[in-house]
Every structure is written in structure tokens, then in C-alpha cells.
Design an enzyme around this catalytic site. Structure first.
Site, short mmCIF file in Angstrom:
data_model
loop_
_atom_site.label_atom_id
_atom_site.label_comp_id
_atom_site.label_asym_id
_atom_site.label_seq_id
_atom_site.Cartn_x
_atom_site.Cartn_y
_atom_site.Cartn_z
N ARG A 144 -15.16 0.88 -2.62
CA ARG A 144 -15.32 0.25 -1.68
C ARG A 144 -15.15 0.37 -0.52
O ARG A 144 -14.81 1.30 0.44
CB ARG A 144 -14.12 -0.38 -1.90
N ASN A 204 -4.28 -7.74 -6.81
CA ASN A 204 -3.01 -7.71 -5.89
C ASN A 204 -2.85 -8.39 -4.95
O ASN A 204 -2.23 -9.47 -4.52
CB ASN A 204 -2.83 -6.62 -5.51
N ASP A 205 -4.62 -8.76 -4.27
CA ASP A 205 -4.47 -10.41 -3.33
C ASP A 205 -4.59 -10.66 -3.86
O ASP A 205 -4.46 -11.84 -4.27
CB ASP A 205 -5.64 -9.42 -2.92
N ARG A 228 -11.21 3.52 -2.32
CA ARG A 228 -10.40 3.05 -1.06
C ARG A 228 -10.86 4.02 -0.20
O ARG A 228 -9.63 4.63 0.56
CB ARG A 228 -8.68 2.92 -1.36
N CYS A 267 -9.00 -3.69 -10.63
CA CYS A 267 -8.71 -2.10 -10.20
C CYS A 267 -7.40 -2.87 -9.26
O CYS A 267 -7.42 -1.56 -8.93
CB CYS A 267 -9.38 -2.49 -9.56
N ARG A 275 2.36 -10.17 -0.75
CA ARG A 275 2.46 -9.24 -1.20
C ARG A 275 3.30 -8.21 -0.86
O ARG A 275 3.59 -7.29 -1.67
CB ARG A 275 1.12 -8.53 -2.25
N HIS A 305 0.48 -1.39 -0.14
CA HIS A 305 -0.26 -0.04 -0.24
C HIS A 305 0.94 1.32 0.00
O HIS A 305 0.46 2.28 -0.67
CB HIS A 305 -1.27 0.25 0.82
N GLU A 348 -10.43 -10.90 -4.79
CA GLU A 348 -9.25 -10.83 -4.55
C GLU A 348 -8.28 -12.43 -4.13
O GLU A 348 -7.54 -12.55 -3.57
CB GLU A 348 -9.03 -9.72 -3.61
C1 PEP Z 1 -6.18 -5.41 -5.10
O1 PEP Z 1 -5.74 -6.10 -4.21
O2 PEP Z 1 -5.86 -5.53 -6.18
C2 PEP Z 1 -6.88 -4.12 -4.62
C3 PEP Z 1 -7.57 -3.04 -5.49
O3 PEP Z 1 -7.30 -3.39 -3.44
P1 PEP Z 1 -5.84 -2.75 -2.35
O4 PEP Z 1 -4.69 -2.96 -2.99
O5 PEP Z 1 -6.60 -1.93 -1.83
O6 PEP Z 1 -5.82 -4.49 -1.15
MG MG Z 2 -6.89 -5.90 -2.08
#
Ligand code: PEP
Ligand code: MG
Length: 555
Positions: free
Chosen positions: A343, A455-456, A309, A503, A466, A186, A432
């Protein structure tokens, strides 16, 4: 990047180049074993000098910062000057403690007392930890921890940064380089949102001395060390030219043969929708607000917000945001963009929300995070949904709302029922977790859209943290296993006639975006800085060529 005598390489996570002197973010000092004290008077003098140094440093920063930040820094300086604190530390030195241990104990006692008072004062207890670290460092003759404020632009170098640190960075930071961290952490996401060049997982960077002039390439991850004045000016000049070129990029997302792909923005607050200035003098954003359909949201030509977010609004808070506070924050976003996907709060792992008071867990990424927080605190989601619905009414908007970390069809249908009961018409879920991707078709019987968080989804598909810099290859979204899960979701969307977007950070990568379109996703949501390059990449290929790329990658 040219120039410099030698270099380092990390992972480039936020495009752009910058050059300037290094300032390191000092880690909190480790308290050494207690020393045998022979001269308590000398220890008491060290204590007094350390507290004076902390107060002086904070007052100096207050003077430089001005405004609200100055008030906060001055209030902190006053705590460091509190005679009760000094007396307590001196009493401990008289009893045989060395200066560092006396300060540590005195601050800890003070903190305990504040925490017990509760409310606002308890919230300030965490500030005392920061002051303690500064005072102990000063007593030990070490540099003071905390965000530096040297009074000139600089490249911030750190072992790691928390999202709250990154969110609080001043306008004098030219670029970020960290020793740890991964591409989808993040902190990397926040750096991208601010248009700040950033490199993570850069081994050896904290070994550079303060003041060393380095060049940072947030795309390639290269760090050039020891740049001359001429080379530094050249980096600034070419970067300004690049940003000026990207600034002129406009229009909706289209492949070369006209297939429409919605380009949307990932944001953390209404501020991210101020027209994006691809040329922040030192990482800031333009305050001027133009809006309008032609400029698109954030002045990027994007067609809306694909991921708001909401947890980024409340990082580091110890008191829950009130209903009214939430309504104001959401309405501000609805007022600035026509199509917004909100979200609901996604707390957990590297995004702790202290006000939730969640229990410590052995394995937080696999624990109570995202929508799962609802199992312990259902009122948090209900209040947020109420606030979103009220903000939409006030702004005359029609929001889309989605939940993070949805795993089962049951969770999706419960979320959809509760959101619709509040009058929210467009309800979706994020994909995710592999379990959700495998059941995409069934999920779409419950909800109106899917948004794939790569990402997740990568983290959970490859069982690779991650944030882990050594596992970045496993988190590469080009991995066929991940692409297959995305293809499953896109196909389910095609059959149901419902939108399926991406996303995660993969959507903002100009090499990956055509591939995702070839897999069948209908929108790509990314940081504002990424929009021009993704638009350019799509415009250069037909839909068939995108499909061909996707097929090749799957094989
Ligand atoms: C993701 O996990 O790809 C996502 C967009 O959410 P975040 O990165 O905020 O966990
Ligand atoms: Mg995520």
C-alpha cells in the site's frame, strides 16, 4: 480471567493473556502557574538536581539497553548535561523564575536554536521536548514521562500511546492497557502485529499504582487486579499452552467443503515476516528465519502479504526516506514473501508523517490524508512507485500495489495509469470510503483488485472516529450498513472476475471471517497472530453456512 480481588474491563484488541506488575507511562507534566521565588539559590539547586536526575536516568537506561539504543540514550544524557543549558536555566532563576519555569524556558530556547539550524540537528529538536518534560517533572517532584525501562518484565499502562511509542516498545513489555483508544486505532494494530496482548478504552486503569500485579486478557478485555504469585504463574502457563497449540496450525484457508479463501498477512515491515512466534517471552518475535512454502510467510501458513503498510516504516521521521532507503526496505519484504500487496503511504490523522510537512487541519480525518496527499506533493507518490518497481526488479518479484483512501473513479484511474507507467502490473485500490464502495463496479473497470479497509470504511460510514473509545459500538463491523457495502464490492468483484479482499481488522476476527466469506470476499488479510484462529473458524463451516450467516447478519 480468574483470580484477583477485583477487576476492570476494557476492549480486548490483541489476543493473549499476560500477568505482571503495572508500570504507568507518565503523561507530560503540566506546568503550574509561576511561583513567587524567595530563594533563587534554592531554585538554581533544584534546576541542577533535575538535570542531573535526567542524565542519570538516561545513562541507566543506556546501560540496560546496550547496542544502538544505548548510543542514542547516552547522546540524550549528554544534552541534559550540557553546561550551556544549566547556565541559561540558572540565569533565569537569578532573574526570579522558579525551577520548573526556568527549565521550561531554557529547553525551549535550546530547541528553537536547533530547529533553526535545519537538517539533522532540527530533527533532534523534538528530543529536547522529551528531555524538557523529564526535567520539569523532576523539578516538580513528579514521575518522569517517557517509556519506562524498569529492568524487569511489566504491563505498560498509559492514558494513550502513539503508534511511534508502540513501535518503540522494548521486549520487557508483557501487555499494554490504555485508558483511551479504539479497537481499530493504529496502536491496537501495532500491538496485534507484535503479538502483544492489549486492552484499550479501560476506564480507571491509570489509577492503579505502579507495581500492582494485574492479569490482562487481550481477548475479553478483562483486567484482574492483585494476582497472587500462583495465579500469575498459572496465566503464563495457560498462555504458553495456547500459543503452542496455535503454532501447530498450518495449511491454506478453506471452508469445510473446500472453498478456497486466501489468508494473507498485514505487516508494517520485513520484521513482521520473521516466523511468527506465538509465544514471545515478553512480546518480542523470534529472529530465526525459516520461510518456505510449507511454513508460509511468517511461519503462519499464510499465502502472502495482503497489506504492507509502508507508512509504518517512516513514523516519526522528520526527513523524507530516500529512494534507495525505500528500495532496500521494500526489497527486503519482496525477498521474504511471494505475493505482496504494497500500500502506498497512508499518512494522516493518527499516523502523522512529519517529513511530509502537511498543514494543520481542523478535521484531519476528513482532510488531506491517504492518496489525497498526492494533491499537494505528487513527487512523494511518484518516488514511492519508482522505488517499489525498482525493489521488485532487484528481488525478482511481481508486486501488487494499491492506494489508500481512494474516493472517486477519477482518482483510481489516475493512480492506475501512473503505477502501470512504472511497470507495475497489478494495480488496485482500497475501499475505505462509502463513495468508493458504492462505485465498486466502476472502480474495477480501472483497476485489477479491491481491498476493503473495514477500519476506515466503518469510521466513514457511521461518522464515528475510529479512535473514540465511547463510540466502539458504532464501529462494530457487524453493522448491516457496513456489511451491505462489503457485499456490493464482493458482487462487483464476482461480476468482473477480479479479487476483492478485506484487510481491515474485521478480517482477523474468527467470528466475522466466515461472514465476510459468505458475503463473497476472496481473501482475508490480518495480523499473523490471528491466522490460526481464522483458519480454524473457516474449516468448521461450509460455504453455504457462511452465506447463511451473512444473510442473517444483513437482515
Ligand atoms: C483500514 O482502514 O481498514 C485499513 C486496513 O487501513 P488502516 O487501518 O491502516 O487505516
Ligand atoms: Mg485505512
Amino acid at each position: 480471567m480468574g483470580g484477583g480481588c477485583r477487576g476492570l474491563v476494557g476492549l480486548g484488541v490483541s489476543q493473549g493473556r499476560a500477568a505482571g506488575p503495572v508500570i504507568r507511562l507518565a503523561d507530560p507534566p503540566e506546568l503550574p502557574a509561576p511561583r513567587t521565588v524567595t530563594d533563587p539559590g534554592a531554585e538554581a539547586a533544584t534546576v541542577a538536581k533535575a538535570l542531573e536526575a535526567v542524565a542519570a536516568e538516561l545513562n541507566r537506561r543506556a546501560l540496560a539497553a546496550g547496542g544502538e539504543a544505548a548510543e542514542i540514550l547516552e547522546a540524550l544524557a549528554m544534552i541534559a548535561e550540557d553546561p550551556v543549558l544549566l547556565e541559561e536555566a540558572e540565569r533565569l532563576t537569578a532573574g526570579g523564575a522558579d525551577a520548573a519555569h526556568a527549565l521550561d524556558a531554557a529547553f525551549s530556547g535550546h530547541r528553537e536554536a536547533l530547529a533553526q539550524l535545519g537538517g539533522y540537528l532540527a530533527e533532534r529538536a523534538a528530543d529536547l521536548d522529551d528531555l524538557k518534560h523529564r526535567a520539569v517533572a523532576s523539578a516538580l517532584g513528579l514521575p518522569m514521562p517517557g517509556l519506562p525501562s524498569p529492568g524487569h518484565p511489566y504491563v505498560l499502562v498509559a492514558t494513550d500511546l502513539s503508534p511511534a511509542d508502540t513501535a518503540g516498545l522494548g521486549g520487557d513489555v508483557l501487555a499494554l492497557v490504555t485508558e483511551r483508544g479504539g479497537p481499530t486505532s493504529h496502536t491496537a494494530i501495532l500491538a496485534r502485529a507484535r503479538g502483544l496482548p492489549a486492552v484499550v478504552a479501560c476506564a480507571g486503569v491509570t489509577g492503579l499504582a505502579d507495581g500492582t500485579v494485574i492479569g490482562v486478557d487481550g481477548g475479553t478485555g478483562e483486567i484482574a487486579i492483585g494476582l497472587s504469585e500462583r495465579e500469575t504463574a498459572e496465566v503464563a502457563r495457560t498462555e504458553a499452552a495456547r500459543r503452542a497449540r496455535l503454532r501447530t496450525s498450518r495449511g491454506p484457508g478453506r471452508t469445510a467443503d473446500g472453498h478456497a479463501v486466501k489468508l494473507l498477512l498485514n505487516i508494517g515491515s520485513a520484521e513482521d515476516l520473521a516466523p511468527h512466534d506465538p509465544e514471545p517471552a515478553s512480546g518480542g518475535t523470534s529472529a530465526e528465519q525459516t520461510g518456505g512454502a510449507e511454513a508460509g510467510v511468517g511461519g503462519t501458513g499464510a499465502e502472502g502479504v495482503g497489506l504492507f503498510r509502508t507508512e509504518f516504516l517512516f513514523l516519526d521521521r522528520r526527513q523524507p526516506p530516500s529512494f534507495e532507503e525505500q528500495v532496500t526496505a521494500y526489497a527486503e519484504v519482496f525477498g521474504r514473501a511471494e505475493h505482496v500487496i504494497v500500500r502506498t503511504l497512508d499518512a494522516g490523522t493518527d499516523k502523522p508523517l512529519p517529513f511530509l510537512g502537511l498543514p494543520q487541519e481542523q478535521n484531519p480525518a476528513l482532510g488531506v490524508r491517504g492518496l489525497r496527499v498526492d494533491r499537494l506533493l505528487p513527487e512523494v507518490l511518484d518516488t514511492q512507485l519508482d522505488a517499489i518497481a525498482e525493489a521488485a526488479r532487484r528481488a525478482g518479484a511481481e508486486p501488487w500495489v494499491m492506494a489508500p483512501m481512494v474516493t472517486t473513479v477519477g482518482e483510481a484511474s489516475d493512480f492506475a495509469r501512473r503505477a502501470r507507467a512504472k511497470g507495475i502490473a497489478h494495480v488496485g485500490v482500497m475501499v475505505e470510503v462509502p463513495a468508493a464502495a458504492l462505485r465498486a463496479g466502476r472502480l474495477l473497470q480501472e483497476v485489477d483488485f479491491l481491498s476493503i479497509g473495514t477500519n476506515d470504511l466503518a469510521q466513514y460510514t457511521f461518522a464515528a472516529d475510529r479512535q473514540h473509545s465511547a463510540l466502539a459500538d458504532l464501529l462494530d463491523p457487524r453493522q448491516p450498513a457496513l456489511l451491505e457495502l462489503i457485499a456490493l464490492c464482493a458482487e462487483a468483484g464476482r461480476q468482473a472476475g477480479k479479487p476483492v479482499g478485506v484487510c481491515g481488522e474485521a478480517a482477523g476476527d474468527p467470528l466475522l471471517a466466515p461472514l465476510l466469506v459468505g458475503l463473497g470476499v476472496t481473501s482475508l488479510s490480518m495480523a499473523a497472530v490471528c491466522v490460526p484462529a481464522v483458519r480454524e473458524a473457516l474449516a468448521g463451516l461450509t460455504l453455504d453456512e457462511c452465506r447463511e450467516r451473512a444473510r442473517a447478519a444483513l437482515e
